[in-house]
Design an enzyme around this catalytic site. Structure first.
Site, PDB file in Angstrom:
ATOM      1  N   GLN A 132      -0.653   1.531  -0.300  1.00  0.00           N
ATOM      2  CA  GLN A 132      -0.921   1.194   1.100  1.00  0.00           C
ATOM      3  C   GLN A 132       0.161   1.741   2.019  1.00  0.00           C
ATOM      4  O   GLN A 132       1.318   1.318   1.931  1.00  0.00           O
ATOM      5  CB  GLN A 132      -0.961  -0.341   1.228  1.00  0.00           C
ATOM      6  CG  GLN A 132      -1.156  -0.850   2.637  1.00  0.00           C
ATOM      7  CD  GLN A 132      -1.045  -2.363   2.705  1.00  0.00           C
ATOM      8  OE1 GLN A 132      -0.353  -2.970   1.891  1.00  0.00           O
ATOM      9  NE2 GLN A 132      -1.715  -2.970   3.656  1.00  0.00           N
ATOM     10  N   TYR A 134       1.106   1.434   5.426  1.00  0.00           N
ATOM     11  CA  TYR A 134       1.071   0.803   6.751  1.00  0.00           C
ATOM     12  C   TYR A 134       2.472   0.819   7.380  1.00  0.00           C
ATOM     13  O   TYR A 134       2.690   1.430   8.405  1.00  0.00           O
ATOM     14  CB  TYR A 134       0.598  -0.649   6.625  1.00  0.00           C
ATOM     15  CG  TYR A 134      -0.898  -0.886   6.652  1.00  0.00           C
ATOM     16  CD1 TYR A 134      -1.799   0.042   6.164  1.00  0.00           C
ATOM     17  CD2 TYR A 134      -1.406  -2.078   7.160  1.00  0.00           C
ATOM     18  CE1 TYR A 134      -3.167  -0.208   6.182  1.00  0.00           C
ATOM     19  CE2 TYR A 134      -2.773  -2.337   7.190  1.00  0.00           C
ATOM     20  CZ  TYR A 134      -3.645  -1.402   6.700  1.00  0.00           C
ATOM     21  OH  TYR A 134      -4.993  -1.654   6.727  1.00  0.00           O
ATOM     22  N   SER A 167       4.359  -0.137  -1.797  1.00  0.00           N
ATOM     23  CA  SER A 167       4.396  -0.651  -3.177  1.00  0.00           C
ATOM     24  C   SER A 167       3.767   0.345  -4.141  1.00  0.00           C
ATOM     25  O   SER A 167       2.641   0.804  -3.913  1.00  0.00           O
ATOM     26  CB  SER A 167       3.648  -1.983  -3.274  1.00  0.00           C
ATOM     27  OG  SER A 167       4.265  -2.952  -2.476  1.00  0.00           O
ATOM     28  N   GLU A 250      -6.002  -8.197   2.050  1.00  0.00           N
ATOM     29  CA  GLU A 250      -4.662  -8.201   1.446  1.00  0.00           C
ATOM     30  C   GLU A 250      -4.087  -9.615   1.431  1.00  0.00           C
ATOM     31  O   GLU A 250      -3.535 -10.064   0.427  1.00  0.00           O
ATOM     32  CB  GLU A 250      -3.725  -7.263   2.229  1.00  0.00           C
ATOM     33  CG  GLU A 250      -2.315  -7.295   1.659  1.00  0.00           C
ATOM     34  CD  GLU A 250      -1.333  -6.379   2.388  1.00  0.00           C
ATOM     35  OE1 GLU A 250      -1.640  -5.940   3.502  1.00  0.00           O
ATOM     36  OE2 GLU A 250      -0.251  -6.128   1.822  1.00  0.00           O
ATOM     37  N   GLU A 385       6.132 -15.889   9.773  1.00  0.00           N
ATOM     38  CA  GLU A 385       6.183 -16.121  11.230  1.00  0.00           C
ATOM     39  C   GLU A 385       4.983 -15.447  11.901  1.00  0.00           C
ATOM     40  O   GLU A 385       4.325 -16.035  12.773  1.00  0.00           O
ATOM     41  CB  GLU A 385       7.486 -15.561  11.827  1.00  0.00           C
ATOM     42  CG  GLU A 385       8.750 -16.302  11.435  1.00  0.00           C
ATOM     43  CD  GLU A 385       9.241 -15.955  10.032  1.00  0.00           C
ATOM     44  OE1 GLU A 385       8.764 -14.956   9.453  1.00  0.00           O
ATOM     45  OE2 GLU A 385      10.083 -16.692   9.500  1.00  0.00           O
TER      46      GLU A 385
END
Ligand SMILES: Cc1cc2nc3c(=O)[nH]c(=O)nc-3n(C[C@H](O)[C@H](O)[C@H](O)COP(=O)(O)OP(=O)(O)OC[C@H]3O[C@@H](n4cnc5c(N)ncnc54)[C@H](O)[C@@H]3O)c2cc1C
Length: 400
Positions: A132, A134, A167, A250, A385
């Site tokens: 991924q 991002y 990852s 995800e 958060e």
């Protein structure tokens, strides 16, 4: 016999005949198992290979995906029966990874026919491993601020930029990435969702070593990487919609993988067994009443969370796309796992803080590493958060 009952007995017989006996009773999780891909090392794993081949042929590696794309074409209630029967045998999932949990469902929802035909069957057979792309050095929580540029050149884009915390990029064959196609538009409106073959010239990967000693993620660099425009998923400059949908998958996956208690730490005996081992027992009960109380609370919370995730999975099998509620799962599931890992370390005392050497057994060393790994749980897939912000705005409807 109802249709579902005959499906159950047929499935049970198939699993009995096809699940290699050596794999039964082992279970598994969405973190530990066969990730597949061109670089996957099958040596020493003949049973796992056979198990994946048989399941893929039957469509059981992606049970609810349409048959045309390598899935099993099962109705939601049939997929539930299959999951129950797999659990009965404690059979491991034949295949895990971001292909099945993230990009596959996203392509089913947003991909065009050519993209589905090209990628989905290869995912179900474990031939291609995905990562991924991002996050960037300057765009994590503020994902829409990403700067990796895609510049049009004929029927290709030329990609330049850096992704970070990717990852397993060092094992992946393809990456699904967010790139900026319009630097002048409002930031969410200039982003495109692109599929990139990691073997394309100009892609390079540098693993990052962590405090736990492992290198699960990497920096991924793109230098004048030419990617066909046909690899755009959905529409140019409409990648933010695709990106958010994938994040729902995800977050649900991260919650399930860690929060069920079957992830890190779950393989080495139950929490109760390990507590008794380290703290001793009295009349069959854990000797220390304070730990007994904390342990009981954690087990109840884990069980309740597991049931909630079962419900969410049933909804997903019925075609429900995970929405903002996936943020609730993500916060709660990862917090449960972090509490579990903390408790395990405290139960083990000084033996839970070993790094290496003869003074610690393998279980104790794994306790330390799993605890360190769990520190990333409140960050990966979007921080706690940020999830709380999403819950406040999109679930509870609170003002900004
Ligand atoms: C184990 C792991 C695996 C990962 N795998 C991948 C991967 O495969 N691919 C990928 O692209 N990324 C991956 N990531 C990256 C992850 O998505 C980012 O780390 C995450 O989104 C946070 O971004 P950041 O690290 O830049 O932190 P920042 O965004 O810089 O945040 C720093 C701190 O500020 C807080 N903060 C930021 N904005 C707000 C706000 N608006 N309100 C309140 N607090 C705020 C955050 O909560 C955090 O505590 C992975 C991360 C981890 C830990």
């Amino acid at each position: 016999m109802s249709d579902l009952e005959s499906f159950r007995s047929e499935t049970r017989a198939w699993l009995e005949a096809n699940c290699p006996p050596a794999l039964r009773g082992k279970g598994g999780s969405e973190l530990e198992g066969v990730w597949g891909g061109r670089k996957w090392d099958w040596s020493g794993l003949p049973d796992q290979k056979r198990w994946l081949e048989r399941c893929a042929e039957r469509g059981f590696s992606a049970p609810t995906w349409p048959r045309a794309y390598g899935g099993g074409g099962l109705a939601p209630e049939q997929a539930k029966v299959l999951a129950e029967e797999m659990r009965r045998l404690k059979a491991p999932p034949p295949l895990i990874g971001f292909g099945l949990t993230m990009i596959g469902p996203t392509l089913l929802a947003f991909g065009n026919e050519e993209q589905k035909q090209e990628h989905l069957p290869r995912i179900t057979r474990g031939e291609i491993r995905w990562c991924q792309g991002y996050s960037e050095p300057g765009a994590g929580s503020d994902l829409a601020g990403l700067q990796t540029r895609a510049t049009g050149d004929g029927d290709h884009y030329v990609i330049n930029g850096t992704k970070v915390w990717t990852s397993y990029a060092n094992y992946a064959d393809w990456i699904f990435a967010l790139v900026r196609t319009d630097p002048n538009a409002k930031k969410q409106e200039g982003i495109t969702f692109l599929l990139i073959d990691m073997d394309t010239p100009g892609v390079s990967v540098r693993p990052i070593k962590l405090i736990s000693g492992s290198s699960p993620f990497c920096e991924t660099h793109f230098e004048n990487v030419r990617v066909p425009k046909k690899n755009v998923v959905h529409k140019v400059n409409a990648g933010w919609t695709v990106a958010k949908a994938l994040l729902g998958h995800e977050r649900t996956m991260v919650a399930e993988a860690f929060g069920s208690g079957g992830g890190a730490g779950g393989k080495r005996g139950t929490l109760g067994e390990r507590a008794k081992h380290h703290l001793g027992s009295e009349n069959g009960r854990l000797a220390d009443p304070v730990f007994r109380d904390q342990l009981a609370q954690l087990e109840m919370d884990t069980r309740a969370f597991g049931l909630t995730m079962q419900r969410a999975k049933d909804a997903a099998r019925a075609g429900h796309q995970p929405g903002a509620e996936s943020s609730i799962f993500k916060v709660y599931g990862t917090e449960v796992n972090m509490r579990r890992q903390e408790l395990l370390v405290r139960i083990a005392g000084p033996q839970g803080l070993g790094w290496e050497g003869p003074g610690f057994d393998p279980e104790e060393l794994a306790t330390t590493r799993d605890w360190l790994r769990s520190r990333g749980n409140s960050i990966e897939g979007g921080t706690s958060e940020v999830q709380r912000n999403v819950i406040a705005k999109r679930v509870l409807g609170l003002p900004d």
